[in-house]
Write an enzyme that holds these catalytic residues in place. Structure first.
Site, PDB file in Angstrom:
ATOM      1  N   VAL A   7     -27.104  -1.498   6.446  1.00 19.00           N
ATOM      2  CA  VAL A   7     -27.088  -2.428   5.313  1.00 19.00           C
ATOM      3  C   VAL A   7     -26.385  -1.802   4.117  1.00 19.00           C
ATOM      4  CG1 VAL A   7     -28.553  -3.585   3.608  1.00 19.00           C
ATOM      5  CG2 VAL A   7     -29.108  -3.747   6.043  1.00 19.00           C
ATOM      6  N   GLU A   8     -26.613  -0.531   3.880  1.00 19.44           N
ATOM      7  CA  GLU A   8     -26.041   0.114   2.698  1.00 19.44           C
ATOM      8  C   GLU A   8     -24.535   0.303   2.789  1.00 19.44           C
ATOM      9  OE1 GLU A   8     -27.280   0.948  -0.202  1.00 19.44           O
ATOM     10  OE2 GLU A   8     -29.319   0.276   0.230  1.00 19.44           O
TER      11      GLU A   8
END
Length: 361
Positions: free
Chosen positions: A161-162
């Site tokens: 996600v990051e």
């Protein structure tokens, strides 16, 4: 722990080589002599230069005084470094866009907000890239599980996600971003001045040229997008090379796991359980806390056993045709310590689950 970006897919080894924002020294690299309390700079950055975007900024001068008096930095070299930092108006605009607002009214009914958010991360191509990352760093992920008790799917979910597993770690010079926000963004100047202080200490300790390191517009770094304060508190040398390098996937894996352990991750415990029923009358969100009997009285029952849990937060996801309710357990709350958002935490968890499932299919 800021930003959301998307890129077309390229072979993994090309992407990881291309996106690294911490240059590696080569045998031909030369560095200049380092004054006491100073940095190890590359020749092009070791210049006798005064002025720059922050030359007459009183906040910058106060910051330099603090770094010299508190940490023993070389004043002249620090002035020269900050004179090469750029004020980035684009960063100020992006931060203003991140500021909380009360002017937007919440939707009157379901509109699919969770589904739209989920589709940013959980796609067939992205899941497959997660499989590649997991397979490549399986040993480090398993070791982090053993050492910190955090399973691979959670670490994979966070890094996915990051930064899309290192594909999108940011192209903004961290010094520029943090200097801009420290000296020209009064609303959060105190916070970002602390981040700039820690960033420069990190660069000095790790013998990095601070003018080379790149990350997000807010100064987040590496695979896990750690802010400098998170680096200071939670980053670890998981590769055993004597350095903490957030742009190294192995160090990032260990650091993310250590962050979760420090924030209360319970090894082997559940994250969340979907509920049968609806509870429109109860406030929801990861900060709420109800007894299981209260949720039952409101009309909810868990689709799976809750183990020994006697309390849970009430999570509500907008799926367009209605709302999906979940029991949020302590490990779900721990994920929100990385980013204070129900959507974020659920995306991390479900992305990690999707990658884990794809590996065995």
């Amino acid at each position: 722990m800021f930003k959301r970006r998307y890129v077309t897919l390229l072979p993994l080894f090309v992407l990881l080589a291309a996106c690294s924002s911490k240059p590696k020294p080569t045998e031909t690299d030369t560095t200049t002599g380092t004054p006491s309390g100073g940095f190890l700079l590359e020749p092009q950055h070791n210049v006798m230069q005064m002025g720059g975007d922050f030359a007459n900024n009183p906040n910058a001068q106060q910051f330099i005084d603090k770094m010299v008096n508190k940490h023993g930095f070389d004043r002249q070299q620090l002035q020269e470094i900050l004179s090469q930092a750029k004020r980035l108006d684009s960063v100020l605009r992006l931060m203003d866009n991140q500021a909380p607002t009360t002017s937007v009214k919440p939707p009157s009914g379901p509109n699919g907000a969770w589904l739209r958010y989920r589709k940013k991360f959980i796609t067939p191509d992205n899941v497959q890239n997660g499989v590649v990352f997991w397979n490549q760093y399986e040993d480090a992920l398993n070791r982090a599980w053993q050492v910190y008790g955090v399973p691979p799917e959670i670490i994979v979910g966070i890094i996915g996600v990051e930064t899309r597993w290192g594909r999108v770690m940011g192209k903004t010079r961290i010094l520029d971003a943090l200097a801009t926000l420290s000296f020209n963004y009064p609303r959060r100047a105190e916070y970002f001045s602390g981040e700039l202080e820690t960033f420069l200490l990190m660069a000095r300790d790790e013998q990095d040229d601070p003018l080379n390191l790149k990350g997000s517009f807010a100064g987040a770094m590496g695979y896990g997008q750690f802010m400098p304060s998170s680096y200071k508190q939670y980053a670890v040398d998981f590769s055993g090379d004597g350095h903490i390098n957030l742009w190294d996937p192995v160090d990032a894996i260990g650091s993310v796991a250590n962050y979760f352990k420090a924030h209360g991750w319970v090894k082997g415990d559940q994250v969340a359980v979907m509920a049968n029923g609806q509870a429109p009358g109860l406030p929801n969100g990861f900060k709420t806390k109800y007894s299981i009997s209260q949720l039952a009285a409101a009309g909810l029952t868990p689709q799976q056993p809750l183990g020994n849990h006697q309390q849970a937060s009430l999570l509500r996801l907008d799926v367009g045709t209605g709302y999906q309710y979940w029991y949020g357990l302590p490990n779900f709350y721990t994920i929100t310590r990385y980013n204070h958002s129900t959507h974020y935490a659920m995306a991390v968890w479900q992305l990690g689950q999707a990658v884990a499932l794809a590996r065995v299919q």
